[in-house]
Scaffold this active site. Structure first.
Site, PDB file in Angstrom:
ATOM      1  N   GLU A  48      11.121  16.461  13.888  1.00  0.00           N
ATOM      2  CA  GLU A  48      11.415  16.326  12.461  1.00  0.00           C
ATOM      3  C   GLU A  48      10.556  17.332  11.684  1.00  0.00           C
ATOM      4  O   GLU A  48       9.335  17.294  11.760  1.00  0.00           O
ATOM      5  CB  GLU A  48      11.086  14.900  12.028  1.00  0.00           C
ATOM      6  CG  GLU A  48      11.585  14.556  10.659  1.00  0.00           C
ATOM      7  CD  GLU A  48      11.224  13.133  10.259  1.00  0.00           C
ATOM      8  OE1 GLU A  48      10.089  12.708  10.514  1.00  0.00           O
ATOM      9  OE2 GLU A  48      12.092  12.457   9.682  1.00  0.00           O
ATOM     10  N   GLU A  69      10.935   1.613   9.402  1.00  0.00           N
ATOM     11  CA  GLU A  69      11.940   2.632   9.050  1.00  0.00           C
ATOM     12  C   GLU A  69      11.261   3.976   9.253  1.00  0.00           C
ATOM     13  O   GLU A  69      10.379   4.348   8.478  1.00  0.00           O
ATOM     14  CB  GLU A  69      12.363   2.479   7.587  1.00  0.00           C
ATOM     15  CG  GLU A  69      13.029   1.164   7.249  1.00  0.00           C
ATOM     16  CD  GLU A  69      14.409   1.015   7.843  1.00  0.00           C
ATOM     17  OE1 GLU A  69      14.905   1.956   8.488  1.00  0.00           O
ATOM     18  OE2 GLU A  69      14.999  -0.060   7.674  1.00  0.00           O
ATOM     19  N   LYS A 125       0.868  -1.184   0.000  1.00  0.00           N
ATOM     20  CA  LYS A 125       0.000   0.000   0.000  1.00  0.00           C
ATOM     21  C   LYS A 125       0.902   1.229   0.000  1.00  0.00           C
ATOM     22  O   LYS A 125       1.426   1.645   1.017  1.00  0.00           O
ATOM     23  CB  LYS A 125      -0.925   0.047   1.221  1.00  0.00           C
ATOM     24  CG  LYS A 125      -2.039   1.071   0.972  1.00  0.00           C
ATOM     25  CD  LYS A 125      -2.473   1.857   2.161  1.00  0.00           C
ATOM     26  CE  LYS A 125      -1.568   2.944   2.635  1.00  0.00           C
ATOM     27  NZ  LYS A 125      -1.435   4.138   1.766  1.00  0.00           N
ATOM     28  N   CYS A 148      14.368  11.292   5.526  1.00  0.00           N
ATOM     29  CA  CYS A 148      14.527  10.824   6.907  1.00  0.00           C
ATOM     30  C   CYS A 148      15.989  10.892   7.348  1.00  0.00           C
ATOM     31  O   CYS A 148      16.278  11.055   8.523  1.00  0.00           O
ATOM     32  CB  CYS A 148      14.000   9.407   7.026  1.00  0.00           C
ATOM     33  SG  CYS A 148      14.694   8.319   5.765  1.00  0.00           S
TER      34      CYS A 148
END
Ligand code: NAD
Length: 471
Positions: free
Chosen positions: A378, A244, A169, A278
């Site tokens: 972040e 991750e 997905k 990331c």
């Protein structure tokens, strides 16, 4: 306007059964360029059933055949390179250097995995035990928008290498890229059901896949918050989970670094993928004695990172993926100012002269304290924090003072000292003096940057279970 209605299930393109749709935009113009139909749980069930049906025969596929499949997948990607790049430029807006790298990298992960399969220790004896590594069942992958093609291919490669069929997905924001990719991968002629792709959002299709009782493993790339939801959903049936997640990487500039040489590399690490990465090094840690000097060099080096649309061959930084992400980045720029950080370059709003598109001015904050939220959370845009430190010990302490631990960077003039510093950093990867990526080495994070590893033998092991026969 492109209307995407199909999933890819059991080797066929089939319309999703729901009539819910989401809009797709060109982030450089803000124009709507398409819609994607969002699958419901019936579609997810159909995809998992197709994978389950092929599982016994695929698990028994000889190693040579799986290697041949991986090679065909890589060729299929290479044959569709122009279409894949065009889809990525229109829907994601990344500069040409990133789209080209990204699509080629996606093709190479299949070849890297083919090499891994050939060299992998599938069987070994431990005392009287025969240990055999076995595929663990139907796998699922849930992927983000920031390098959609690459993430899908990396997870598909590991599943095919292991002998597990997979249901993927992708992000609902990447549906055009997904459709072009599915058409390319279809040409590799995998057995029906080995690869299934379901378009949909996280709340319905993603959640259904993450909780599905016939899914044995979930490989997820995305935010830490969603990673937690996936871990919880998998707990019910003890799914194997690889996560991750996010990062807030530090770049430590040791006081013996060649600042002229390093400034451009530091910006490249911070602004990679327009800041939507990331592994970006978003905290720049510099010795207080050299802070002012380095700040001037960073500002001078900014000229090498022009902001522009994918159609501009000189663009170094593209737009944010959508309005929501642009708003989020803007809110962090406002927050940094409110927290008392000083804007050294950039700032709120679009870059000068740009009226449309979700473009952000590359922003450098300085006099940042590592307790500020801009230094801890972040941001996922081209916004970097400069933090001063007194000595190496303090630099290491600041670098490690984060809930994340994905990738850090060290720059310095003395190899032994660089290594000593690197060895004290709590992250899955540390790049010293701009060292190149090693595709066969494990990739993943310490702490809340994730669980498990991808790529090479470590990535393959994450799709396998050891079965021991004692005789
Ligand atoms: P996200 O977590 O919002 O979405 C990722 C995927 O999860 C999408 O496909 C989404 O539809 C799906 N999803 C959302 N809610 C779900 C739920 N409850 N159950 C199941 N699936 C669900 O992340 P994003 O905004 O697409 O991507 C940005 C994030 O990804 C950043 O935090 C970034 O650091 C992280 N990321 C990590 C890596 C890595 O390798 N560590 C790489 C790239 C991006």
């Amino acid at each position: 306007m492109r209307s995407i209605i199909n999933n890819y299930i059991g080797g066929q393109f089939r319309p999703a059964s729901s009539d819910r749709t989401a809009p797709l935009h060109n982030p450089a113009t803000e124009e709507q360029i398409g819609t994607v139909r969002l699958s419901n749980t019936d579609d997810v069930d159909a995809a998992v059933a197709a994978a389950k049906a092929v599982w016994p025969s695929f698990a028994a596929t000889p190693q040579d055949e799986r290697i041949a499949m991986l090679r065909r997948l890589s060729s299929a990607l290479a044959d569709s390179e122009p279409e894949l790049i065009a889809a990525m430029r229109a829907e994601y807006g990344a500069p040409i250097h990133f789209t080209t790298f990204s699509v080629r990298h996606a093709g190479s992960v299949f070849l890297d995995m083919a090499r891994t399969v050939a060299d992998y220790p599938w069987r070994q004896s431990i005392g009287r035990a025969q240990v055999e590594m076995r595929p663990l069942g139907v796998a699922a992958a849930i992927t983000p928008w920031n390098s959609s093609i690459g993430f899908i291919c990396a997870k598909l490669a590991a599943a095919v290498a292991a002998g597990s069929p997979i249901v993927i997905k992708p992000s609902e924001l990447s549906a055009i890229q997904t459709e072009v990719l599915a058409q390319a991968l279809h040409k590799a002629g995998l057995p029906a059901g080995v690869l299934n792709i379901v378009n949909g959002d996280g709340a319905v299709a993603g959640a259904a896949l993450a909780a599905h009782p016939d899914v044995a493993k979930v490989s997820f790339t995305g935010s830490t918050a969603t990673g937690r939801a996936i871990l919880r959903a998998g707990a019910q049936t003890m799914k194997r989970v690889t996560l991750e997640l996010g990062g807030k990487g530090a770049q430590i500039i040791l006081d013996d670094a060649d600042l002229d040489r390093v400034a451009g590399m530091v910006l490249a690490n911070g602004f990679m993928n327009s800041g939507q990465a990331c592994i970006a090094g978003t905290r720049i840690l510099v010795s207080r004695r050299r802070q002012e000097d380095f700040e001037q060099k960073l500002v001078a080096a900014l000229g090498a990172f022009p902001v522009g649309p994918a159609t501009d061959p000189d663009a170094g930084i593209g737009p944010m993926v959508n309005r929501r992400q642009w708003d989020r980045v803007q809110s962090y720029i406002a927050l940094g100012q409110a927290e008392g950080a000083r804007v050294l370059a950039g700032g709120a709003g679009r870059p000068e002269g740009m009226e449309r598109g979700w473009f952000v001015s590359p922003t450098l904050f300085t006099d940042v304290h590592h307790d500020m939220r801009i230094a801890r959370e972040e941001i996922f845009g081209p916004v970097l924090c400069i933090i001063a430190y007194e000595d190496d010990a303090e630099a290491i302490r600041i670098a490690n003072d984060t809930t994340y631990g994905l990738q850090n960077y060290v720059f310095g003039g003395d190899e032994d000292r660089n290594r000593r510093v690197a060895q004290q950093l709590e992250s899955g990867r540390i790049a010293v003096n701009g060292a190149a990526h090693e595709p066969m080495a494990p990739f993943g994070g310490f702490k809340q940057s994730g669980i498990g590893r991808e790529f090479g033998a470590y990535g393959l092991t994450a799709f396998l279970e050891p079965r021991v026969v004692l005789s």
